[in-house]
Each structure stands twice: as C-alpha cells, then as structure tokens.
Enzyme design. Structure first.
Site, short mmCIF file in Angstrom:
data_model
loop_
_atom_site.label_atom_id
_atom_site.label_comp_id
_atom_site.label_asym_id
_atom_site.label_seq_id
_atom_site.Cartn_x
_atom_site.Cartn_y
_atom_site.Cartn_z
N GLU A 117 -16.92 -8.97 0.06
CA GLU A 117 -15.88 -9.02 -0.95
C GLU A 117 -14.63 -8.29 -0.46
O GLU A 117 -14.72 -7.36 0.35
CB GLU A 117 -16.36 -8.38 -2.26
CG GLU A 117 -16.79 -6.94 -2.10
CD GLU A 117 -17.52 -6.40 -3.34
OE1 GLU A 117 -17.16 -5.30 -3.79
OE2 GLU A 117 -18.44 -7.08 -3.84
N LYS A 119 -11.73 -5.70 -0.07
CA LYS A 119 -11.65 -4.27 -0.39
C LYS A 119 -10.27 -3.99 -1.02
O LYS A 119 -9.29 -3.80 -0.30
CB LYS A 119 -11.86 -3.41 0.85
CG LYS A 119 -11.94 -1.91 0.57
CD LYS A 119 -12.24 -1.14 1.84
CE LYS A 119 -12.39 0.35 1.54
NZ LYS A 119 -11.14 0.95 1.03
N ASP A 121 -7.22 -2.18 -2.65
CA ASP A 121 -6.69 -0.85 -2.41
C ASP A 121 -6.14 -0.27 -3.71
O ASP A 121 -5.01 -0.55 -4.11
CB ASP A 121 -5.58 -0.92 -1.35
CG ASP A 121 -5.27 0.44 -0.75
OD1 ASP A 121 -6.05 1.38 -0.99
OD2 ASP A 121 -4.26 0.57 -0.04
N TYR A 229 -16.85 -3.74 -9.17
CA TYR A 229 -17.56 -4.16 -7.96
C TYR A 229 -18.96 -3.55 -7.84
O TYR A 229 -19.72 -3.91 -6.93
CB TYR A 229 -16.76 -3.81 -6.71
CG TYR A 229 -16.40 -2.34 -6.58
CD1 TYR A 229 -17.34 -1.38 -6.24
CD2 TYR A 229 -15.09 -1.92 -6.79
CE1 TYR A 229 -17.01 -0.05 -6.12
CE2 TYR A 229 -14.74 -0.58 -6.68
CZ TYR A 229 -15.70 0.34 -6.34
OH TYR A 229 -15.37 1.67 -6.24
N LYS A 317 -12.50 -2.44 8.03
CA LYS A 317 -11.06 -2.29 7.83
C LYS A 317 -10.27 -3.31 8.66
O LYS A 317 -10.70 -3.75 9.72
CB LYS A 317 -10.63 -0.87 8.24
CG LYS A 317 -11.17 0.24 7.35
CD LYS A 317 -10.56 0.20 5.96
CE LYS A 317 -10.82 1.46 5.16
NZ LYS A 317 -10.02 2.59 5.57
N CYS A 411 31.99 9.59 2.95
CA CYS A 411 31.38 8.44 2.28
C CYS A 411 31.98 7.15 2.84
O CYS A 411 33.21 7.02 2.90
CB CYS A 411 31.64 8.54 0.78
SG CYS A 411 31.09 7.08 -0.15
N CYS A 414 34.19 5.44 -0.33
CA CYS A 414 35.42 6.00 -0.89
C CYS A 414 36.12 7.00 0.02
O CYS A 414 37.24 7.43 -0.27
CB CYS A 414 35.13 6.66 -2.24
SG CYS A 414 34.17 8.19 -2.13
N CYS A 435 27.73 11.96 -1.35
CA CYS A 435 29.17 11.80 -1.54
C CYS A 435 29.64 12.70 -2.67
O CYS A 435 29.00 12.78 -3.73
CB CYS A 435 29.48 10.33 -1.85
SG CYS A 435 31.16 10.05 -2.44
N CYS A 441 34.09 7.26 -6.72
CA CYS A 441 33.47 6.42 -5.69
C CYS A 441 33.00 5.13 -6.33
O CYS A 441 32.16 5.15 -7.23
CB CYS A 441 32.30 7.17 -5.05
SG CYS A 441 31.40 6.21 -3.83
#
Length: 685
Positions: A117, A119, A121, A229, A317, A411, A414, A435, A441
């Site tokens: 089945e 796995k 996560d 499961y 895995k 920045c 601006c 900034c 800005c």
C-alpha cells in the site's frame, strides 16, 4: 574504526537523532529532510550491529517518535504504536522476505502474500471505538503514550461518530494517517504567505501542525483527510488477513488508501513499487514509499516484533526527488512587510513530475552559505516533494565568469534603504533584509492591498490579485481607504474597462458595500501589522474590544504594559504594533477606514459564561490538565489569560506550589481560586 571512535560517533548520533525526533514529532518543524534523517539512522544501526556491546538503553533504535508535547492530556496506548523498518533498495526487500520465510520455516513451494500500500506522508493517529461509537483519538507520541486529540479529530468529515455495517467489534482501536492533499496544502501556504505567516515546509508538517492545535477551530478550518491502514487493541477481528481487515474497515465507513493490493513474491512486490513510484506525481497526496505487510494475521502474530518495529512489515522508501539545472538569474521579491526575498530563476527542469522554473533562496545568508552564483549548475530538490529549493551548486559546472551574488542594500522597487534590523533586546541581527519605504513602496502597497482583501481579512468577493493590480495601475487605489471610495471615484466607468461589464462592476461595488461592517479581529488582521496574524488579531480584539481603546493603549505606557500581559503576546508583536501606529501614514489610513466602516466587537462566548471578559492568571502546578490546556479552555470561554498579576487581574487560579504570583495576588486582595473552584465556576468540573 576503534571501539573508542565507535562509542564517540554513537553518542553523537544518539544526541543528534534525538534532537531531530523532537523537532519532527513534537514540534512539526524538521531541520533536515527524510533522506538525511534516514542516513543518520542507518549509520547508527550499522555501528550498533558492528559493536553490539555499545548499544545504549536510550538508543533511537529502541524507541519510536518523541515524547508527547505539553498542551494535551496524555493517552496510554493499549497496544504500542510502533514504527517500521526501512528498505532503501530492492536487495533490502529481498532480505525482508527471506527473513520472513526463515522465521516461519516455510517450504519453497509456500508463497508469502504481502499487502502492498502507498505510504502516505502525514501524522499517525489512533481512533478508539467502543460499541461502534467514536470515543477517543490520540497521536502516536513515543509509541507508548500519545496526546489526546479527540476534539480535533472529531472535526474531520471522514471520521464517523458511529460505525456502520456488520461484525463491528465491541472495542477496536483503528490506526491511520491524517494528511493534506497537495492542492489544499498549496492553498494553505498561499493564505499563510498573504498573512505574512511562515509557510509550512511540507504537507506532513501542515497536517501535523493543523491537527495538534489547542484551538479546535483552527483544526476545523483546515481541509484535513484520513486513511486507515491498521488497528491496535481489539476485542475481536472479523477477518483472518490484513487485506480482509481493510475491506471490513472500509465497510464500516472509514477511508482506506487506494491502490492497495495483495502481491505474491518478490517480483510482484517490486513491480508494485515501481508502478506506484511512476504514478507518484499523479496522486493528489504525497507518498514517500510503499509499505509491505505479511497478509496472514496468524503469521503476523508468530513473527511478532523487534524493539521498535514489527517483523512482518517493512517501509520501502523512494529515493529523494532531485534534478540539476542552470541558475540563470537571482531576482528579489518585495513582500508586504518589506521583506526582500531572493528567488532563483532556473532553466525549466522536471523534478518528480513537476516542472520547476523558480525556487526560493530564502535570504542573503543562505546564498552566502551555499555559495550559489548566477550561471551555476545547481541541484534542485522539491523539499517534502513539494516546495522547490536550491540545494547548492555543482562545482564542476561553474563558469569562469561566475561571481558571488551581491545582495542589494536598496529596495529594487522604490529605491529606499533595505536594512537588517537588530533586536534591541537580544542584539541579534535579523536574517531578512527589509525595505524602509513603507507605503511609499509600490510593491508593499500592492501586497498590503492583496492582504487587506484576502479571505482572512475583508474577504471582498471579486477583488483579487488581478483586479488590485489593474486598479493600482489606473491610479484608482493606492491605500485601503480608496477601496471604499472606489464607486464614488470611478462609478460607471469601471463597466467600460477590459474584463468588466455592468453586472460585474455592480457586483463588485455591492461586495465592497457589504464589507463596510466588519468584526474587529478581521479588521486588525487586515491592517497587515508584522507578526500579527489571524490568531493574534483575535487576542488583541478581545483585549481592546474597540478601535478607540486600541489607539489609547498604543499611546500610553500603561497600555503597552497591559498588552505585554496578554498570554501569547510577545515583545516582537508589541514592538511591531508600536512601530506601525507610530507611522503617520499608517495612522492616516486607520483614521480614514474608521470614518468609512462600522467595526463590530468579536463574537463572544454566550452570556451564561461567568468568566467571559475576565482577566485570569494561572500559577502553580495543575492536576487535571496542563497549563497550556487550561489557558486554551479559559480563552474558549471568553476569558483573557494574562501572564502576570496586576491590579486589573480578576481571578488568580492557584495550583500546587504556587509562588510569587499567588503572593502578589494576596497583596492586591485579588480573587484567588483553587483548581477545583475554577473548574466549577467555568462549568467544567
């Protein structure tokens, strides 16, 4: 390797793995990916096999997960929730099947059938049913003791309160994985970024963080899902095979993973692994491998367990999803709080079925640490198989003219200075450069406007990213105030614009008018103050009750002291609020909004709650719940939980070994209650 060298490395590995276990299982905040963690585990197990006399009692190879975190009651598992042994290549799987055959003494002609089945996560949970009724849910914790998350799990649509069907045991503890679908995860992170909150690293962290919330409403707001499961404690079992049990569980109304099949022999098992691996990117949820379980339950019983895993199961895995490509440019994005974030622009590359063209580089320290340069060939990995990140350069692929990237000190939007703040309390320099242009800005203006109309703030239907950018370009909107003057300023002219018509423009104006009345917590969240998200905004709204009180508090020293007394409000939030409201431009925006809007107090607990609106301080050790749980329950009943005692405190709840806070309460002649008296008052005894 000498025995002395082995002992030192084993000690180091035990310490490091223990730390990573606590981060992953207890804090939902891993610092390394699964592949790196698995490598540490394999190295430790190899050393313990070579030097068995050095096996420590506290070795990670003898335990599962991490101890339950504070904040939840604990639950002892009747049958331990153990982990699984891992396989990383086909030879490991062949060894597993050979061990099963040897242990059971099977002849060459007797086939071993294995349930294979995906796995999934997510976060492992157990669900206890008695006489078919759901009574409790818990996390895995350390395998023997987990956290009681019954109220949280009950919010999942896929968890039936009553089982249906036939052959339901009087008692059964079902085990499964709570997870997030990939699209739901991406939307959740988009929402968090819009709120200037840190995005989750991967769906597993998001699912775990969502489920392990003291505020159940947060869990309810997240689109969590579940697969069952396995099972633990059970009074009877309606099947003799694992596959038969999964069919029975599905018949009771619980979801089991799709693509489960019974495989026969090594070739069939490996073919399933390859097939599901090829389809991995097509699945709506993340998987990190395939689990194999001996199908016959009598064989499972005979095989039993080793220290932390069953002999009859194995997790195969997948290798980490990585690719190499060329980094063509590094661009700087400016967020709504002025944060400058470097983004790698890449030659498009397929990583695990997803084409990646851009990846985050986080901040200038990360670029410097990895020594990533424009023109480099770089290795890309989808962290948690979702978020693209640059792992580092491939040295052999570096062109001769590649130069270290110079992070801008102004920045890019601006031209204002971009600085790294220093925390006045700790002296630590922030890794993020920001900034200083504020609302001058344009990048910050657009991002702040997007946040202002987002779902967790004003939630104005029909006013999204595209419309904000369009109206900003037209000069119609430059601050949140302009949104509520839009109809007066633009009127019927909007219907003549590209993408608009009479109906859509009329609907937008109606949606804006509908939001002229808004709850105070949504209003605070919409302002976009750094460090103030949805939860903090709700705490502040309950504390201040109305905007006038908020302004007064921020203009006085005593108001700031009161703010620091609110539990969960730290110095960073206070500093951000002071900085925000000290800015003349922000004050002008606030005044303009208050002239145009009606701000409603946040919804309070029903009037029958005798602690609603009370300021409560907990001190000493509580017997029936943890301190965090007590605070969460008090807040749910409308109380304001403070961290220190003052003349404005209404109730001090004193547990065992209460110290200076109790002494201070008596000096001020405040109401002091025992834990039992508090529970009776709050209606929880």
């Amino acid at each position: 390797m000498t025995r002395k060298e082995a002992k030192k490395e084993i000690d180091d590995l035990v310490r490091d793995i223990g730390r990573h276990d606590r981060l992953y299982h207890g804090g939902d905040a891993p610092e390394i990916d699964d592949a790196a963690y698995d490598a540490l585990r394999r190295r430790l197990e190899d050393l313990e096999a070579r030097f068995p006399d050095l096996l420590r009692d506290d070795s990670p190879s003898r335990r599962v997960g991490a101890a339950p975190a504070g904040g939840f009651a604990t639950v002892a598992h009747g049958v331990p929730m153990l982990s699984l042994g891992n396989a990383f290549d086909e030879a490991d799987v062949a060894d597993f099947l050979a061990r099963v055959r040897r242990f059971l003494g099977l002849g060459d002609d007797e086939e071993v059938e294995v349930v294979a089945e995906p796995k999934v996560d997510g976060l492992a949970v157990s669900l206890r049913y008695e006489r078919g009724r759901f009574v409790r849910a818990a996390t895995r914790g350390d395998g023997h003791t987990g956290e009681d998350i019954t109220a949280n799990v009950a919010t999942l649509d896929e968890v039936p309160q009553c089982l249906k069907g036939e052959a339901i045991p009087d008692l059964i503890e079902l085990r499964g994985e709570v997870y997030l679908c990939r699209e739901d995860f991406l939307q959740l992170n988009r929402d968090r970024v819009a709120q200037d909150e840190r995005p989750f690293a991967n769906p597993r962290n998001a699912a775990a963080g969502s489920l392990r919330q003291l505020d159940v409403s947060v869990t309810r707001s997240r689109p969590l899902r579940l697969f069952i499961y396995a099972w633990g404690e059970a009074s009877t079992l309606p099947a003799a095979t694992h596959s038969g049990m999964l069919e029975a569980i599905a018949g009771w109304g619980l979801p089991v993973a799709p693509d489960v099949r019974v495989a026969r022999g090594l070739d069939d098992v490996l073919a399933f692994h390859r097939r599901i691996g090829d389809r991995r990117a097509e699945l709506p949820f993340d998987i990190d491998g395939v689990v194999y379980k001996v199908d016959r339950l009598d064989w499972q019983s005979r095989l039993g367990f080793v220290s932390r895993a069953p002999r009859w199961a194995l997790a195969h895995k997948f290798p980490a999803e990585k690719a190499t490509t060329v980094l063509r440019d590094i661009q700087i994005q400016v967020g709504r709080t002025g944060s400058l974030t470097p983004v790698a622009v890449l030659d498009p590359v397929n990583v695990g079925g997803v084409v990646v063209e851009r990846a985050t580089l986080h901040n200038e320290e990360e670029i410097r640490r990895k020594d990533v340069r424009i023109g480099d060939t770089v290795t890309i990995q989808r962290a948690g198989d979702v978020i693209p990140q640059v792992l580092g350069p491939v040295p052999a692929g570096r062109p001769d003219d590649a130069l270290p990237f110079v992070f801008p000190e102004t920045c890019p939007v601006c031209g204002s200075q971009a600085v790294r703040d220093t925390n006045a309390r700790t002296g630590q320099v922030d890794v993020v450069r920001r900034c200083t242009g504020g609302l001058r800005c344009t990048a910050q203006i657009v991002e702040r406007l997007r946040h202002f109309v987002s779902r967790q703030a004003f939630d104005i239907e029909g006013l999204g990213d595209r419309q904000i950018a369009q109206f900003r370009e037209k000069g119609w909107i430059s601050s949140p105030v302009d949104i509520f003057d839009l109809e007066e300023k633009v009127g019927n002219a909007l219907a003549d614009e590209e993408g608009w018509g009479e109906t859509s423009s009329r609907n937008l104006y109606a949606a804006i008018a509908d939001r002229r009345t808004i709850a105070f917590d949504r209003f605070i969240n919409a302002l976009g103050v750094r460090h103030v998200g949805e939860t903090t905004a709700r705490l502040l709204a309950r504390h201040w009750s109305e905007p006038a009180t908020m302004r007064q508090a921020l203009d006085s020293a005593s108001g700031l002291e009161d703010l620091q007394d609110i539990d969960s409000i730290g110095p960073a939030v206070v500093d951000s609020l002071v900085a925000f409201f000290s800015d003349a431009g922000n004050r002008a925006v606030l005044d303009g909004l208050l002239e145009r809007l009606t701000i409603e107090p946040v919804a309070r607990v029903a009037d029958y709650s005798p602690v609603a609106g009370k300021s409560v301080v907990f001190t000493g050790s509580l017997k029936t719940m943890t301190r965090q749980e007590a605070k969460a329950r008090a807040e749910a009943l409308g109380a304001r939980v403070a961290g220190s005692v003052s003349a404005k405190t209404d109730i001090v709840v004193a547990g065992e070994a209460a110290g200076s806070k109790l002494k201070r309460a008596r000096e001020l002649s405040l109401a002091v209650m025992t834990e039992e008296e508090w529970l009776a008052l709050a209606g929880q005894a």
